[in-house]
Design an enzyme around this catalytic site. Structure first.
Site, PDB file in Angstrom:
ATOM      1  N   TYR A 256      -0.813  24.736 -42.286  1.00  0.00           N
ATOM      2  CA  TYR A 256      -1.894  24.485 -43.239  1.00  0.00           C
ATOM      3  C   TYR A 256      -1.505  24.919 -44.651  1.00  0.00           C
ATOM      4  O   TYR A 256      -1.939  24.324 -45.637  1.00  0.00           O
ATOM      5  CB  TYR A 256      -3.170  25.196 -42.797  1.00  0.00           C
TER       6      TYR A 256
ATOM      7  N   GLU B 264      -9.101  25.538 -33.576  1.00  0.00           N
ATOM      8  CA  GLU B 264      -7.869  25.285 -32.840  1.00  0.00           C
ATOM      9  C   GLU B 264      -7.421  26.523 -32.076  1.00  0.00           C
ATOM     10  O   GLU B 264      -6.900  26.411 -30.949  1.00  0.00           O
ATOM     11  CB  GLU B 264      -6.791  24.792 -33.807  1.00  0.00           C
TER      12      GLU B 264
ATOM     13  N   TYR C  17      -7.704  13.500 -23.252  1.00  0.00           N
ATOM     14  CA  TYR C  17      -6.399  12.855 -23.335  1.00  0.00           C
ATOM     15  C   TYR C  17      -5.302  13.907 -23.332  1.00  0.00           C
ATOM     16  O   TYR C  17      -5.545  15.102 -23.499  1.00  0.00           O
ATOM     17  CB  TYR C  17      -6.300  12.015 -24.619  1.00  0.00           C
TER      18      TYR C  17
ATOM     19  N   THR D 216      -9.723   3.225 -20.334  1.00  0.00           N
ATOM     20  CA  THR D 216      -9.087   4.359 -19.654  1.00  0.00           C
ATOM     21  C   THR D 216     -10.022   5.555 -19.446  1.00  0.00           C
ATOM     22  O   THR D 216     -10.062   6.102 -18.344  1.00  0.00           O
ATOM     23  CB  THR D 216      -7.793   4.770 -20.382  1.00  0.00           C
TER      24      THR D 216
ATOM     25  N   GLY E  84      -6.574   6.501 -32.414  1.00  0.00           N
ATOM     26  CA  GLY E  84      -5.976   6.410 -33.741  1.00  0.00           C
ATOM     27  C   GLY E  84      -6.899   6.984 -34.797  1.00  0.00           C
ATOM     28  O   GLY E  84      -7.996   7.445 -34.519  1.00  0.00           O
TER      29      GLY E  84
END
Length: 406
Positions: free
Chosen positions: A97, A139, A191, A280, A397
């Site tokens: 960052y 995060e 994912y 999916t 995306g």
């Protein structure tokens, strides 16, 4: 919150930053990659080449500034969660960052020139670090939840245990941890990132693929559509590699499962709407419900070019047998080979009409597919009275749905 002085400066300069946002982000990426070429390994080269990543970053920074100054009422918690999950799946670190902030502010100065006075630099630096600190905190929590120690790499080796040609353009891969440990569980809709090393000096490239199998199984499954270049654009680097080079017994590097969207929210009626390879996460939802809640009412609406291009279609008979309250409606542009996969499924020609989607008034909805498709379906469902908070969606995306920050 922004300090009062910074808020005034950001409000005054927002029009200029908005008007030159993509020029700023193009220059930002040029600067950063020149100084830190190793960071190219984290970024999708296709999205860099076609400008999608630059446009997404510009829109996100401007939208966050609008949020801080009160110029936008868009809730930012869900957007920050989406960005944080994507960053965690790439293994982004707090130190990066600092690199981004230094180059982004320098790019603002280079593009806007003398208009960027020290107070302007200070105000936009404050905007950036408020955003960065929120993302770093999110995060860190994601890494901890994934069982990763501070600074530990996200990548683990997984072995390909099965490969199946689903359609002429889609291959599915079944993968198991190479060390023999059980596959971690996940939430349907999440994912994994797949990292591959490309030939020709292209280095590492990373792509995200939705998990399509059953959470809690001994292995994971992904389905990869081969991305064909259009109008002279190159074919997809990673999808081509996976289609042409990866066989049973090979090893791939995968991240833990990430993604803030659950495809099985609630415990009442569920509506899954997908198009193309966007099916999916819906398949993972069905695999999960077949074991965890087989009596739950589910409507599956899927759009595709034709029956022959409908990936994972062969799994539907098994899932219908396990889910007695599953109703499937298919929309194929070409219905010449459109025999339904199960007797109870219906097949219509053309594009999905949101007005004709079977809809329970208390259903939770999950959407996945191209942005124009999701915008059309979401708009139709909202007009039919589905509350916005009961419509979840997954974007493949960079980008968000219309009216939300990219």
């Amino acid at each position: 919150m922004l300090t009062q002085s910074s808020a005034a400066v950001v409000t005054a300069t927002l029009p200029a930053v908005r008007a030159h946002g993509e020029a700023i982000t193009r220059r930002f990426y040029q600067r950063m990659f020149e100084a830190h070429p190793e960071l190219l390994d984290l970024f999708n080269r296709g999205n860099q080449a076609n400008g999608a990543q630059q446009a997404a970053l510009a829109a996100a920074v401007v939208a966050y500034a609008e949020h801080l100054t009160g110029a936008s009422a868009v809730p930012w918690g869900p957007v920050l969660d989406r960005i944080a999950h994507k960053h965690a799946s790439l293994g982004i670190t707090p130190a990066q960052y600092t690199i981004v902030g230094r180059n982004l502010l320098a790019a603002v100065g280079e593009v806007l020139g003398d208009a960027v006075t020290p107070p302007v630099v200070a105000a936009w630096d404050e905007v950036y670090w408020l955003l960065a600190c929120e993302l770093v905190a999110r995060e860190a929590r994601l890494y901890a939840a994934a069982g990763l120690a501070e600074g530990e790499q996200v990548w683990r080796p997984w072995r390909v245990t099965a490969r199946r040609q689903e359609t002429s353009e889609v291959v599915s891969f079944t993968l198991a941890p190479a060390d023999g440990t059980p596959a971690p569980t996940f939430v349907p809709g999440q994912y994994t990132s797949v990292a591959v090393d490309l030939d020709g000096g292209l280095g590492q490239q990373i792509r995200q693929y939705s998990l399509t199998g059953r959470p809690g199984a001994a292995d994971w499954r992904i389905a990869v559509k081969r991305l064909r270049g259009i109008d002279g654009a190159p074919d997809g680097l990673v999808s081509t590699f996976l289609h042409e080079r990866v066989a049973v017994g090979d090893t791939l590097r995968l991240s833990p499962a990430f993604g803030e969207v659950s495809a099985v929210a609630g415990d009442g009626p569920l509506l899954l709407v997908s198009a193309g390879i966007g099916l999916t996460p819906a398949m993972a939802a069905l695999e999960h419900l077949a074991v965890a809640a087989p009596r739950r009412p589910v409507v599956l609406v899927h759009a595709d070019r034709a029956g022959a291009t409908h990936a994972l279609r062969g799994d539907l008979p098994r899932l219908h047998a396990a889910l007695p309250n599953l109703h499937t409606t298919l929309w194929y542009e070409d219905t010449s080979d459109a025999a339904p996969p199960v007797q109870t499924a219906t097949v219509s020609g053309g594009w999905v009409d949101p007005e004709l989607i079977p809809l329970s008034p208390d259903a939770h909805v999950h959407l996945c597919g191209p942005l124009p498709f999701m915008n059309a379906v979401r708009g139709g469902l909202l007009r039919r009275g589905v509350p916005v908070e009961r419509i979840a969606y997954e974007v493949f995306g960079p980008g968000m749905l219309r009216g939300e920050p990219a």
